[in-house]
Design an enzyme around this catalytic site. Sequence first.
Site, short mmCIF file in Angstrom:
data_model
loop_
_atom_site.label_atom_id
_atom_site.label_comp_id
_atom_site.label_asym_id
_atom_site.label_seq_id
_atom_site.Cartn_x
_atom_site.Cartn_y
_atom_site.Cartn_z
N SER A 159 31.30 31.28 51.32
CA SER A 159 31.62 30.60 52.58
C SER A 159 30.36 30.21 53.35
CB SER A 159 32.50 31.49 53.45
OG SER A 159 33.64 31.89 52.73
N1 SAM Z 1 33.81 35.64 51.24
C1 SAM Z 1 33.47 35.12 49.95
C2 SAM Z 1 32.02 34.88 49.84
O1 SAM Z 1 31.31 34.82 50.86
O2 SAM Z 1 31.59 34.68 48.70
C3 SAM Z 1 34.17 33.83 49.72
C4 SAM Z 1 35.44 33.98 49.08
S1 SAM Z 1 36.17 32.51 48.47
C5 SAM Z 1 36.16 31.40 49.82
C6 SAM Z 1 37.84 33.10 48.39
C7 SAM Z 1 38.07 34.10 47.28
O3 SAM Z 1 39.42 34.56 47.38
C8 SAM Z 1 37.93 33.54 45.87
O4 SAM Z 1 37.00 34.27 45.16
C9 SAM Z 1 39.32 33.66 45.28
O5 SAM Z 1 39.34 33.93 43.91
C10 SAM Z 1 39.87 34.83 46.08
N2 SAM Z 1 41.33 34.94 46.10
C11 SAM Z 1 42.26 33.98 46.21
N3 SAM Z 1 43.50 34.51 46.19
C12 SAM Z 1 43.34 35.86 46.07
C13 SAM Z 1 44.22 36.97 45.99
N4 SAM Z 1 45.56 36.82 46.03
N5 SAM Z 1 43.70 38.20 45.87
C14 SAM Z 1 42.36 38.40 45.83
N6 SAM Z 1 41.47 37.39 45.88
C15 SAM Z 1 41.95 36.13 46.02
#
Ligand code: SAM
Length: 212
Positions: A53
């Site tokens: 992000s």
């Molecule tokens: N905060 C993270 C960073 O700074 O790298 C960014 C995360 S990214 C925007 C969102 C993440 O949520 C992705 O890696 C995606 O695979 C995960 N995600 C989506 N749905 C999910 C779920 N049901 N359970 C766990 N992770 C999930």
Amino acid sequence: MVETQLIPRNIKDNRVIEAMLTIPRHLFVPEEALWSQAYSDFPLPIGEKQTISQPYIVALMTETLELKKTEKVLEIGTGSGYQTAILSMLADKVYSIERIGLLAARARKVLDSISCSNVVIKIADGTLGWPEEAPFDAILTTAAAPDIPQCYIEQLKVGGRLVIPVGGEYSQVLMKVVKTRGGVIKQEMGGCRFVKLIGRYGWKADFNNNGG
Ligand code: SAM
């Protein structure tokens, strides 16, 4: 990054600023060719159609949680592990869930390399929360949900805070939810755009687009 992106946009919590000055963000960007952009004002790809992000959003979400160093926090969407590392500096223990095994493994490796020892990561559907470790003082969701999963409210302590992007596929509102004895108090923190929260209480998986 701190001087040009966070302070001018009103990030005030010195502990958040200190954490963002301390954690080497470039290490969480898997492609070395992108390291020169790791401190820039936008999200970057981390593989598997997911992103690390934008720094300001990480700071805003962290500040909104109002963490104390004694608290237990649940993060949904480990991704690169960068937000996890920031949380680990401000909380006692971080429980983080990622649905994509490759990302969880990579995040674990980077977190270990900087001696982040108060973080537990599991590969699972984070829309179910982590009932075995509940209740939490705070929950942070770093992917966008169509609605707030009820289990997140159930897994918060009274006085606990939830920060979650909620809305449609392409744009959402960042919501702060505080659990009180009498119910929940919701506050809109502004517009945002996140990849999709995919799972039982989120969006359905889409074979053409894993994340949105
Ligand atoms: N905060 C993270 C960073 O700074 O790298 C960014 C995360 S990214 C925007 C969102 C993440 O949520 C992705 O890696 C995606 O695979 C995960 N995600 C989506 N749905 C999910 C779920 N049901 N359970 C766990 N992770 C999930």
